[in-house]
Design an enzyme around this catalytic site. Sequence first.
Site, mmCIF file in Angstrom:
data_model
loop_
_atom_site.group_PDB
_atom_site.id
_atom_site.type_symbol
_atom_site.label_atom_id
_atom_site.label_comp_id
_atom_site.label_asym_id
_atom_site.label_seq_id
_atom_site.Cartn_x
_atom_site.Cartn_y
_atom_site.Cartn_z
ATOM 1 N N HIS A 1 0.875 -1.187 0.000
ATOM 2 C CA HIS A 1 0.000 0.000 0.000
ATOM 3 C C HIS A 1 0.909 1.232 0.000
ATOM 4 O O HIS A 1 1.662 1.446 -0.940
ATOM 5 C CB HIS A 1 -0.927 -0.115 1.214
ATOM 6 C CG HIS A 1 -2.039 0.877 1.303
ATOM 7 N ND1 HIS A 1 -2.457 1.657 0.257
ATOM 8 C CD2 HIS A 1 -2.853 1.222 2.342
ATOM 9 C CE1 HIS A 1 -3.461 2.428 0.639
ATOM 10 N NE2 HIS A 1 -3.718 2.194 1.909
ATOM 11 N N HIS B 1 -2.967 -2.441 -9.496
ATOM 12 C CA HIS B 1 -3.907 -1.823 -8.568
ATOM 13 C C HIS B 1 -5.157 -2.676 -8.528
ATOM 14 O O HIS B 1 -5.563 -3.228 -9.545
ATOM 15 C CB HIS B 1 -4.266 -0.398 -9.035
ATOM 16 C CG HIS B 1 -4.842 0.434 -7.946
ATOM 17 N ND1 HIS B 1 -6.180 0.401 -7.641
ATOM 18 C CD2 HIS B 1 -4.261 1.278 -7.079
ATOM 19 C CE1 HIS B 1 -6.393 1.213 -6.625
ATOM 20 N NE2 HIS B 1 -5.248 1.752 -6.255
ATOM 21 N N ASP C 1 2.231 5.468 -6.988
ATOM 22 C CA ASP C 1 3.520 5.401 -6.305
ATOM 23 C C ASP C 1 4.709 5.237 -7.233
ATOM 24 O O ASP C 1 5.847 5.322 -6.794
ATOM 25 C CB ASP C 1 3.508 4.239 -5.305
ATOM 26 C CG ASP C 1 2.784 4.635 -4.044
ATOM 27 O OD1 ASP C 1 2.820 5.826 -3.708
ATOM 28 O OD2 ASP C 1 2.181 3.759 -3.407
#
Length: 429
Positions: A268, A307, A363
Amino acid sequence: MTKNSLTVTDNRTGKQYEIPVEDGFVRATDLRKIKMGDGDAGLLAYDPGFLNTAACRSAISYIDGDKGVLRYRGYPIEQLAEQSTFLETAYLLVYGELPSAPQLEVWIKEITHHTFIHENIKKFIDGFHHDAHPMGVFVSTVAALSTFYPEAKQIYDNEVRHTQIVRLIAKMPTLAAFAHRHSVGLPYAYPDNDLSYAGNFLNMMFKTTEVKYEVNPTLQRALDVLFILHADHEQNCSTSAMRTAGSSHPDPYTAMAAAAAALYGPLHGGANEEVLKMLREIGSKDRIPGYIERVKRGELRLMGFGHRIYKNYDPRATIIKRIADEVFSVTGKNPLIDLAVELEQIALQDDYFVSRKLYPNVDFYSGLIYEAMQIPVDMFPVLFAIGRTPGWLAQWQEMLLDKEQRIARPRQIYVGPEKRDYVPMERRK
Ligand code: ACO
């Protein structure tokens, strides 16, 4: 005539059941009427990892994972990143509407007023080992804040709740920057309330001997936009932790410590840290194909890729790529960016990633920007937490005010031993 229901035949018993369909869902509790007989408690829905289970109705963020769409309270993320500020977006998330000019002024004033932390919090931070991971320090000090504000337990008092929301948004950059200063052995730099939210964070991170820290406007805006991009993302792991912990009605500091703990993991919010480590490990473009082969053999994951919801380009990654250029025009180019772009190109042409719809997520590029801004890698998840704070709080508040919500308490399918009698030690093999 169409009916908003399912007709289910239980082939074990031959019985038929009518299950209502509301707004595209069935209630898992309706399955309980499907029984083998009187002693049967009824069917359960089994969904490890909640792949297809909605735990709430929410009006905060909307994602269309196939189209790569993200909206906060209906506003496209691209427009907010272009035209809004983090604090305005925070207000929008928490209160549902964009503020008027006077409302925004009051909100900013309130948050700015609460940026200081009690001096005793510094003592906790001092107690951590010098190389303590700042995210560990952050999680613990967020929880510790609850002991300073005992009134925060009055979660159904609107005014009290508002004050804690303001405090939490205000104090997160201070806790984060203090965690960093401790880890590098620098004295804490106090908040400067003349500065913007992002500008003040940079001040607390980097101020040394100068009387007034001078904020670079490009870096300040880039950081503000990065906070906007991280501000909410519907029922992700940490938000679910916030709602789950919050559903037993502790104060929001304690619930938010649970959310921050959930964020810490490499799958995460810890992924941005892992991306940088991965790019350093790859080291040069000629080593990318070998690395990709290892990923395809299942030896490792391509961090910053994939994701649960996006099966298309993460819209936040597109915006971040643009900000990267602006930041690099000030800081100089992060040499790892070329490697990242090449890695993305190679991965997106490879059937392994194409067939699984694995695209860069938020990210993949954010860490490269943070690093160019001289922010240490272990601070990356902490920055994510600062950005996500208004989202966690908005979701927590929505959960509390939702009459359908109860304490979060999933069911299980028991697979352990049948009843057996205790064996005294001398008779155990
Ligand atoms: N690299 C290689 N393969 C991957 C990756 C990856 N990053 N992500 C998923 N896969 C593969 C899985 O091995 C699986 O393949 P299989 O069907 O052959 O077994 C398939 O894609 C589906 O993956 P799941 O793990 O089932 O997907 P899930 O929705 O459970 O996981 C997650 C989503 C955790 C984000 C995953 O993609 C991942 O681990 N990514 C890397 C970590 C990361 O970047 N996390 C940040 C997410 S964004 C955020 O939190 C802000």
